[in-house]
Design an enzyme around this catalytic site. Structure first.
Site, PDB file in Angstrom:
ATOM      1  N   LYS A  24      10.736  -0.249 -35.132  1.00 31.17           N
ATOM      2  CA  LYS A  24      10.519  -0.877 -33.822  1.00 31.17           C
ATOM      3  C   LYS A  24       9.281  -1.775 -33.845  1.00 31.17           C
ATOM      4  O   LYS A  24       9.327  -2.905 -33.374  1.00 31.17           O
ATOM      5  CB  LYS A  24      10.323   0.190 -32.723  1.00 31.17           C
ATOM      6  CG  LYS A  24      11.495   1.127 -32.558  1.00 31.17           C
ATOM      7  CD  LYS A  24      11.249   2.130 -31.433  1.00 31.17           C
ATOM      8  CE  LYS A  24      10.064   3.055 -31.681  1.00 31.17           C
ATOM      9  NZ  LYS A  24      10.227   3.957 -32.828  1.00 31.17           N
TER      10      LYS A  24
ATOM     11  N   ARG B 143      10.379   6.182 -23.253  1.00 36.42           N
ATOM     12  CA  ARG B 143      10.704   7.166 -24.271  1.00 36.42           C
ATOM     13  C   ARG B 143      11.342   8.395 -23.662  1.00 36.42           C
ATOM     14  O   ARG B 143      11.716   9.318 -24.382  1.00 36.42           O
ATOM     15  CB  ARG B 143       9.389   7.582 -24.907  1.00 36.42           C
ATOM     16  CG  ARG B 143       9.353   7.465 -26.377  1.00 36.42           C
ATOM     17  CD  ARG B 143       7.998   8.006 -26.791  1.00 36.42           C
ATOM     18  NE  ARG B 143       7.938   8.121 -28.202  1.00 36.42           N
ATOM     19  CZ  ARG B 143       7.513   7.153 -28.996  1.00 36.42           C
ATOM     20  NH1 ARG B 143       7.142   5.988 -28.517  1.00 36.42           N
ATOM     21  NH2 ARG B 143       7.473   7.369 -30.273  1.00 36.42           N
TER      22      ARG B 143
ATOM     23  N   ARG C 148       4.660   4.912 -45.330  1.00 40.50           N
ATOM     24  CA  ARG C 148       3.978   3.971 -44.433  1.00 40.50           C
ATOM     25  C   ARG C 148       2.463   4.061 -44.600  1.00 40.50           C
ATOM     26  O   ARG C 148       1.899   5.134 -44.695  1.00 40.50           O
ATOM     27  CB  ARG C 148       4.333   4.265 -42.974  1.00 40.50           C
ATOM     28  CG  ARG C 148       3.452   3.416 -42.036  1.00 40.50           C
ATOM     29  CD  ARG C 148       3.971   3.296 -40.668  1.00 40.50           C
ATOM     30  NE  ARG C 148       4.176   4.566 -40.018  1.00 40.50           N
ATOM     31  CZ  ARG C 148       4.739   4.689 -38.826  1.00 40.50           C
ATOM     32  NH1 ARG C 148       5.156   3.615 -38.186  1.00 40.50           N
ATOM     33  NH2 ARG C 148       4.908   5.869 -38.291  1.00 40.50           N
TER      34      ARG C 148
ATOM     35  N   ARG D 270      -1.140   7.368 -41.263  1.00 35.26           N
ATOM     36  CA  ARG D 270      -1.305   7.845 -39.888  1.00 35.26           C
ATOM     37  C   ARG D 270      -1.293   9.363 -39.852  1.00 35.26           C
ATOM     38  O   ARG D 270      -0.514   9.997 -40.547  1.00 35.26           O
ATOM     39  CB  ARG D 270      -0.174   7.288 -39.015  1.00 35.26           C
ATOM     40  CG  ARG D 270      -0.659   6.218 -38.045  1.00 35.26           C
ATOM     41  CD  ARG D 270       0.465   5.477 -37.421  1.00 35.26           C
ATOM     42  NE  ARG D 270       1.361   6.308 -36.615  1.00 35.26           N
ATOM     43  CZ  ARG D 270       2.377   5.834 -35.910  1.00 35.26           C
ATOM     44  NH1 ARG D 270       2.615   4.535 -35.910  1.00 35.26           N
ATOM     45  NH2 ARG D 270       3.151   6.625 -35.210  1.00 35.26           N
TER      46      ARG D 270
ATOM     47  N   ARG E 283       8.585  15.021 -34.501  1.00 33.41           N
ATOM     48  CA  ARG E 283       8.824  13.766 -33.775  1.00 33.41           C
ATOM     49  C   ARG E 283      10.314  13.442 -33.733  1.00 33.41           C
ATOM     50  O   ARG E 283      10.820  12.943 -32.729  1.00 33.41           O
ATOM     51  CB  ARG E 283       8.041  12.630 -34.427  1.00 33.41           C
ATOM     52  CG  ARG E 283       6.544  12.744 -34.156  1.00 33.41           C
ATOM     53  CD  ARG E 283       5.726  11.899 -35.101  1.00 33.41           C
ATOM     54  NE  ARG E 283       5.962  10.481 -34.948  1.00 33.41           N
ATOM     55  CZ  ARG E 283       5.619   9.566 -35.861  1.00 33.41           C
ATOM     56  NH1 ARG E 283       5.055   9.940 -36.988  1.00 33.41           N
ATOM     57  NH2 ARG E 283       5.841   8.296 -35.631  1.00 33.41           N
TER      58      ARG E 283
HETATM   59  P1  AP5 Z   1       7.593   0.791 -38.192  1.00 31.08           P
HETATM   60  O1  AP5 Z   1       7.945  -0.605 -37.841  1.00 31.08           O
HETATM   61  O2  AP5 Z   1       6.157   1.164 -38.221  1.00 31.08           O
HETATM   62  O3  AP5 Z   1       8.451   1.808 -37.302  1.00 31.08           O
HETATM   63  P2  AP5 Z   1       8.329   2.252 -35.783  1.00 31.08           P
HETATM   64  O4  AP5 Z   1       9.719   2.449 -35.296  1.00 31.08           O
HETATM   65  O5  AP5 Z   1       7.447   1.327 -35.032  1.00 31.08           O
HETATM   66  O6  AP5 Z   1       7.634   3.652 -36.042  1.00 31.08           O
HETATM   67  P3  AP5 Z   1       6.493   4.428 -35.276  1.00 31.08           P
HETATM   68  O7  AP5 Z   1       6.249   5.653 -36.095  1.00 31.08           O
HETATM   69  O8  AP5 Z   1       5.321   3.571 -34.996  1.00 31.08           O
HETATM   70  O9  AP5 Z   1       7.224   4.791 -34.013  1.00 31.08           O
HETATM   71  P4  AP5 Z   1       6.957   5.970 -33.129  1.00 31.08           P
HETATM   72  O10 AP5 Z   1       7.896   5.666 -32.050  1.00 31.08           O
HETATM   73  O11 AP5 Z   1       7.085   7.326 -33.689  1.00 31.08           O
HETATM   74  O12 AP5 Z   1       5.384   5.880 -32.919  1.00 31.08           O
HETATM   75  P5  AP5 Z   1       4.520   5.244 -31.753  1.00 31.08           P
HETATM   76  O13 AP5 Z   1       3.386   4.578 -32.360  1.00 31.08           O
HETATM   77  O14 AP5 Z   1       5.371   4.503 -30.800  1.00 31.08           O
HETATM   78  O15 AP5 Z   1       8.259   1.124 -39.613  1.00 31.08           O
HETATM   79  C1  AP5 Z   1       8.062   2.385 -40.253  1.00 31.08           C
HETATM   80  C2  AP5 Z   1       7.844   2.174 -41.768  1.00 31.08           C
HETATM   81  O16 AP5 Z   1       9.032   1.696 -42.374  1.00 31.08           O
HETATM   82  C3  AP5 Z   1       6.762   1.138 -42.104  1.00 31.08           C
HETATM   83  O17 AP5 Z   1       6.089   1.549 -43.275  1.00 31.08           O
HETATM   84  C4  AP5 Z   1       7.562  -0.143 -42.327  1.00 31.08           C
HETATM   85  O18 AP5 Z   1       6.891  -1.026 -43.211  1.00 31.08           O
HETATM   86  C5  AP5 Z   1       8.852   0.398 -42.930  1.00 31.08           C
HETATM   87  N1  AP5 Z   1      10.028  -0.377 -42.537  1.00 31.08           N
HETATM   88  C6  AP5 Z   1      10.299  -0.953 -41.328  1.00 31.08           C
HETATM   89  N2  AP5 Z   1      11.501  -1.575 -41.344  1.00 31.08           N
HETATM   90  C7  AP5 Z   1      12.021  -1.375 -42.592  1.00 31.08           C
HETATM   91  C8  AP5 Z   1      13.238  -1.777 -43.232  1.00 31.08           C
HETATM   92  N3  AP5 Z   1      14.188  -2.501 -42.583  1.00 31.08           N
HETATM   93  N4  AP5 Z   1      13.438  -1.391 -44.512  1.00 31.08           N
HETATM   94  C9  AP5 Z   1      12.489  -0.650 -45.178  1.00 31.08           C
HETATM   95  N5  AP5 Z   1      11.317  -0.259 -44.627  1.00 31.08           N
HETATM   96  C10 AP5 Z   1      11.079  -0.611 -43.354  1.00 31.08           C
HETATM   97  O19 AP5 Z   1       4.045   6.576 -30.993  1.00 31.08           O
HETATM   98  C11 AP5 Z   1       3.202   7.519 -31.622  1.00 31.08           C
HETATM   99  C12 AP5 Z   1       2.984   8.701 -30.694  1.00 31.08           C
HETATM  100  O20 AP5 Z   1       2.359   8.253 -29.473  1.00 31.08           O
HETATM  101  C13 AP5 Z   1       4.258   9.418 -30.215  1.00 31.08           C
HETATM  102  O21 AP5 Z   1       4.673  10.388 -31.150  1.00 31.08           O
HETATM  103  C14 AP5 Z   1       3.776  10.021 -28.877  1.00 31.08           C
HETATM  104  O22 AP5 Z   1       3.019  11.176 -29.097  1.00 31.08           O
HETATM  105  C15 AP5 Z   1       2.859   8.954 -28.337  1.00 31.08           C
HETATM  106  N6  AP5 Z   1       3.580   8.014 -27.453  1.00 31.08           N
HETATM  107  C16 AP5 Z   1       3.792   6.678 -27.681  1.00 31.08           C
HETATM  108  N7  AP5 Z   1       4.501   6.125 -26.690  1.00 31.08           N
HETATM  109  C17 AP5 Z   1       4.750   7.140 -25.801  1.00 31.08           C
HETATM  110  C18 AP5 Z   1       5.475   7.212 -24.583  1.00 31.08           C
HETATM  111  N8  AP5 Z   1       6.091   6.129 -24.060  1.00 31.08           N
HETATM  112  N9  AP5 Z   1       5.534   8.410 -23.952  1.00 31.08           N
HETATM  113  C19 AP5 Z   1       4.929   9.492 -24.458  1.00 31.08           C
HETATM  114  N10 AP5 Z   1       4.251   9.514 -25.616  1.00 31.08           N
HETATM  115  C20 AP5 Z   1       4.165   8.334 -26.284  1.00 31.08           C
END
Ligand code: AP5
Ligand code: ZN
Length: 212
Positions: free
Chosen positions: A13, A88, A127, A160, A171
């Site tokens: 994402k 979410r 990552r 991370r 997660r």
């Molecule tokens: P990446 O692009 O980083 O993936 P992502 O979907 O953004 O993953 P996140 O882990 O950041 O998402 P998340 O939803 O768990 O975390 P968030 O920060 O939102 O890609 C992942 C890896 O794969 C990278 O190394 C990339 O290079 C690689 N990659 C990407 N595309 C690829 C491809 N096509 N092929 C190969 N490799 C690829 O949230 C973190 C925490 O914050 C949550 O757990 C929660 O506790 C809190 N939080 C955030 N938002 C909320 C909310 N709205 N409500 C409540 N809690 C929240």
């Protein structure tokens, strides 16, 4: 255009939201990045969020919804935005729909990046993230030019805290229970766009552009 990104943790994402934001010249709003910036700055919001994030859980809806509404107001220049990591939960999606309806607008596109759980575990494990500017890399799929150094700002990369295997499993559970229902929610609004996220990053972006 107002876009919501859907998909499991690690589905890509953040990677795709950045590209979409650059391409359409709209702000990229990531709730995960906002929480991490607050943790780094040691704010009360950061301290509260960290308790949930380190355990792989979700930050409570009241906290997240309030924060997101403020951020949208700051960021929206009239051209829309791409939301990454929000909504979410169903209550978050309903709060967003209501807030937008009050302004006579709505989400135009919900892009769901589909990646099976097995592939997610491999992505999270490799990552590496920049604690300074937030850029994300992968040891195999998107290696930085210099090993472990951010291409954008030159800072050393880190893993991370929530990318440890135990936390990733938690997660993923939370994703299936609380976030996946949003796919049907946005399908019901007629704005769902599904993309195969197992392709190479550039191919995923081409597929998204073709849909929007
Ligand atoms: P990446 O692009 O980083 O993936 P992502 O979907 O953004 O993953 P996140 O882990 O950041 O998402 P998340 O939803 O768990 O975390 P968030 O920060 O939102 O890609 C992942 C890896 O794969 C990278 O190394 C990339 O290079 C690689 N990659 C990407 N595309 C690829 C491809 N096509 N092929 C190969 N490799 C690829 O949230 C973190 C925490 O914050 C949550 O757990 C929660 O506790 C809190 N939080 C955030 N938002 C909320 C909310 N709205 N409500 C409540 N809690 C929240
Ligand atoms: Zn950086």
């Amino acid at each position: 255009v107002k876009i919501v990104m859907l998909g499991a943790p690690g589905a890509g994402k953040g990677t795709q939201a950045k590209r979409i934001a650059d391409y359409y010249r709209i702000p990229h709003i990531s709730t995960g990045d906002i929480f991490r910036a607050n943790i780094k700055a040691g704010t009360p919001l950061g301290l509260e969020a960290k308790r949930y994030m380190d355990a792989g859980g979700l930050v409570p809806d009241e906290v997240t919804i309030g924060m997101l509404k403020d951020r949208i107001h700051e960021a929206d220049c009239g051209e829309g935005y791409v939301l990454d990591g929000f909504p979410r939960t169903i209550p978050q999606a309903e709060a967003l729909t209501e807030a937008l309806a009050a302004e006579g607008t709505k989400i135009d596109e919900a892009v769901d990046i589909e990646v099976p759980d097995e592939a997610i575990i491999d992505r999270m494990e490799g990552r590496r993230s920049c604690p300074n500017c937030g850029e994300s890399y992968h040891v195999r799929y998107r290696a930085p030019k210099t090993e472990n150094i951010c291409d954008v700002c030159g800072h050393a990369l880190v893993q991370r805290a929530d990318d440890k295997p135990e936390t990733v499993a938690a997660r993923l559970r939370v994703y299936h229970e609380q976030t996946k229902p949003l796919i049907d929610y946005y399908r019901g609004q007629g704005v769902l766009r599904e993309v195969d996220g197992t392709q190479e990053m550039g191919e995923v972006f081409e597929a998204i552009k073709a849909l929007l």
